[in-house]
Write an enzyme that holds these catalytic residues in place. Structure first.
Site, PDB file in Angstrom:
ATOM      1  N   ASP A 299      52.456  51.129  32.972  1.00  0.00           N
ATOM      2  CA  ASP A 299      51.268  51.142  33.831  1.00  0.00           C
ATOM      3  C   ASP A 299      50.982  49.706  34.248  1.00  0.00           C
ATOM      4  O   ASP A 299      51.435  48.757  33.600  1.00  0.00           O
ATOM      5  CB  ASP A 299      50.077  51.716  33.047  1.00  0.00           C
ATOM      6  CG  ASP A 299      48.815  51.925  33.884  1.00  0.00           C
ATOM      7  OD1 ASP A 299      48.908  51.907  35.135  1.00  0.00           O
ATOM      8  OD2 ASP A 299      47.737  52.105  33.285  1.00  0.00           O
ATOM      9  N   TYR A 475      45.695  52.839  36.657  1.00  0.00           N
ATOM     10  CA  TYR A 475      45.781  54.271  36.980  1.00  0.00           C
ATOM     11  C   TYR A 475      47.166  54.630  37.519  1.00  0.00           C
ATOM     12  O   TYR A 475      47.302  55.523  38.354  1.00  0.00           O
ATOM     13  CB  TYR A 475      44.697  54.664  37.995  1.00  0.00           C
ATOM     14  CG  TYR A 475      43.314  54.200  37.624  1.00  0.00           C
ATOM     15  CD1 TYR A 475      42.570  54.858  36.643  1.00  0.00           C
ATOM     16  CD2 TYR A 475      42.744  53.087  38.234  1.00  0.00           C
ATOM     17  CE1 TYR A 475      41.301  54.421  36.285  1.00  0.00           C
ATOM     18  CE2 TYR A 475      41.475  52.641  37.879  1.00  0.00           C
ATOM     19  CZ  TYR A 475      40.763  53.310  36.913  1.00  0.00           C
ATOM     20  OH  TYR A 475      39.514  52.874  36.563  1.00  0.00           O
ATOM     21  N   HIS A 476      48.207  53.953  36.994  1.00  0.00           N
ATOM     22  CA  HIS A 476      49.571  54.151  37.510  1.00  0.00           C
ATOM     23  C   HIS A 476      50.549  54.508  36.393  1.00  0.00           C
ATOM     24  O   HIS A 476      51.617  53.899  36.282  1.00  0.00           O
ATOM     25  CB  HIS A 476      50.056  52.864  38.195  1.00  0.00           C
ATOM     26  CG  HIS A 476      49.211  52.410  39.320  1.00  0.00           C
ATOM     27  ND1 HIS A 476      49.177  51.085  39.743  1.00  0.00           N
ATOM     28  CD2 HIS A 476      48.359  53.080  40.142  1.00  0.00           C
ATOM     29  CE1 HIS A 476      48.337  50.970  40.756  1.00  0.00           C
ATOM     30  NE2 HIS A 476      47.831  52.159  41.011  1.00  0.00           N
ATOM     31  N   PRO A 477      50.267  55.501  35.547  1.00  0.00           N
ATOM     32  CA  PRO A 477      51.212  55.822  34.475  1.00  0.00           C
ATOM     33  C   PRO A 477      52.495  56.439  35.026  1.00  0.00           C
ATOM     34  O   PRO A 477      52.451  57.340  35.869  1.00  0.00           O
ATOM     35  CB  PRO A 477      50.440  56.817  33.606  1.00  0.00           C
ATOM     36  CG  PRO A 477      49.496  57.484  34.559  1.00  0.00           C
ATOM     37  CD  PRO A 477      49.090  56.404  35.529  1.00  0.00           C
TER      38      PRO A 477
END
Length: 538
Positions: A299, A475-477
């Site tokens: 992330d 918010y980028h898993p």
């Protein structure tokens, strides 16, 4: 059989898959979504993301395990709940990533995923407002799409503070970039956004809702997928729970898991595919021992810094609080204009931490608004403010997703933010670069003082302490069902789950490495390529 294809997850990739697969009228397609319809005023209003992320309703509110490297915090990890998934609640920024990201995927064993392979898919999925309007130009020759479902526009807000930010980047040697999604990513710019007519253009708006009436497409909402079912080693059904009732959907051709980087590995593990020890601890029979299911979690880690601006400087702070907020919401409802159309960042830049670096390794998100830290949470500042939020583009800190129990709805998530020394070094460089930006002639005359972390935080240890206590998820898993050609990869380059038949994973979890920037555009591209593979178009 109930369907030819079942898609588990109505997020960005899932919406693309539902559209593309059901375009063949002979294919019976079922899309299963654990949330609701994904509709709502706060979803469609661009600035509503602050509300939909922070409050349950349109998002699942997961938390990481307590992590020592971020001061023992349990990071709030919102994910989109409803058709459209996290494209309903994201900051609207459209970023493809760097060409080298995809070429590196291919060199690492993701055959067919180099930039030249994926570039046409990005173009196919979008209608870019500033694309070449030449009707004779082919899509293959145009790097930007002109006829795709997803609407993409350049941020249209023009204010003195944002102009000063772009000038400041030039004054520290970062040039303007007219389109960071073609050619080199290096430079400063107004962000491109997934908006149209003043409204958010989610993946559901773009790909799903226009085709919902197809007779061969069934969309089931508020349905939790408990596991994939097998006959022998072939996936041929899913078990879902809807309003307390259990139902089995049988599948003739393929099951596609598109539930995202947290839930796709969880579904595989609950179905008997994953690390044998992890499955045994949860009483799940091992169908296929796949050690890297849930591993490789990545992330971006956002380092938000803010400055108090002098009286009279442009800022949205006054417009987003009290009676002005009510007025601006009413104005938006009537006109689709005004401050409620702002995204998570208006301007930004991709920069090199050092001139000797081959390509940009830091991203900036810039917005003329600021927040105060109140018991670890940000609330709107009572004064005009500016926020600069850099992040390390390709972090090396890696976490994992595991089971919290054999039937638990929520997985156990460990991100391990800032555990890698290089990530800490680049984070420090990013924060110091933000201060260099504010010290330029373009911005220094506007700024009264640094609010957070504040001028007193001067040493590396003090800045890292701030990052640990107040840095946040991007918010980028991605990455927990890694794609590759090696035997340890969870899925092969065709996105087929290794060790079984009739099952694919198609979402951001298959990324071998996180892309250089926001991940939604890449997730949509993965949906496009996955659909082509299923329909044997590639």
């Amino acid at each position: 059989m109930d369907a030819d294809f079942v898609i588990v997850g109505g997020g960005s990739a899932g919406c693309v898959l539902a559209n593309r697969l059901s375009a063949d009228p002979s294919c019976r397609v079922v899309l299963i979504e654990a949330g609701g319809t994904g509709k709502g005023f706060m979803v469609s209003m661009p600035a509503g993301f602050g509300d939909t992320i922070s409050k349950p309703g349109h998002s699942w509110h997961y938390h990481s395990a307590a992590e020592d490297a971020i001061a023992g915090r349990q990071m709030l990890l919102p994910r989109g709940r409803g058709l459209g998934g996290s494209s309903n609640i994201n900051g609207l920024l459209y970023v493809r990533g760097q060409h080298e990201d995809y070429d590196d995927w291919e060199r690492g064993g993701a055959t067919g995923w180099g930039w030249d392979d994926v570039a046409p898919l990005f173009a196919r999925s979008e209608t870019y407002a500033n694309a070449n309007a030449n009707a004779n130009a082919s899509d293959a020759a145009d790097p930007r799409g002109r006829r795709g479902p997803l609407r993409v526009e350049e941020d249209a807000h023009d204010d003195p503070t944002s102009r000063a930010v772009l000038d400041a980047f030039e004054q520290i040697g970062v040039p303007r970039n007219p389109d960071y999604n073609t050619g080199s990513q290096l430079g400063a710019f107004h962000y491109q956004l997934t908006v149209y007519g003043g409204r958010r253009c989610s993946a559901a708006d773009a790909f799903l809702r226009p085709v919902m009436q197809r007779p061969n497409l069934q969309v089931i909402t508020d349905a939790h997928c408990r596991r994939v079912l097998f006959t022998g080693r072939r996936a041929d059904g899913v078990e879902i729970e809807q309003r307390g009732a259990t139902r089995i959907i049988r599948v003739a051709r393929e099951i596609i898991v598109a539930a995202g980087a947290y839930h796709s590995p969880q579904i595989l593990m609950q179905s008997g595919i994953g690390p044998a020890g992890e499955l045994a601890r949860n009483g799940i029979a091992v169908l296929h021992d796949s050690a890297q299911v849930g591993a490789n979690l990545q992330d971006h880690f956002i380092l938000t810094m803010s400055w108090r601006l002098r009286a009279g400087a442009f800022s949205y702070n006054r417009e987003l609080g009290g009676a002005r907020l009510v007025w601006n919401v009413l104005r938006y409802a009537a006109t689709r204009k005004g401050p409620m159309t702002i995204p998570a960042a208006q301007t930004g830049a991709f920069v090199k931490s050092d001139p000797a670096v081959y390509r940009p390794d830091i991203q900036f998100h810039c917005l003329p608004v600021s927040g105060e830290l109140d018991q670890g949470e940000r609330v709107l500042s009572p004064y005009p403010g500016l926020s600069l939020a850099p992040c390390v583009l390709r972090p090396r800190s890696v976490g994992h997703v595991s089971l919290a129990g054999p039937d638990a709805r929520t997985p156990h998530i460990v991100h391990n933010y800032l555990t890698d020394e290089d990530d800490r070094r680049l984070s420090l460089r990013a924060m110091r670069m933000a201060r260099e930006l504010v010290a330029t002639p373009a911005l220094s005359t506007m700024v009264e003082r640094e609010a957070y972390p504040g001028a007193a935080a001067g040493t590396d240890d003090e800045l890292l302490d701030y990052a640990r206590r107040f840095g946040n998820t991007g918010y980028h898993p991605v990455g927990t069902c890694r794609m590759g050609s090696d035997e340890n990869a969870v899925v092969d380059p065709q996105l087929r789950v290794r060790g079984v038949d009739g099952l694919r994973v198609i979402d951001a979890s298959v990324m071998p490495r996180i892309v250089s920037g926001n991940t939604n555009a890449a997730a949509i591209m993965i949906g496009e390529k996955g659909a082509d593979m299923i329909m044997q178009r590639v």
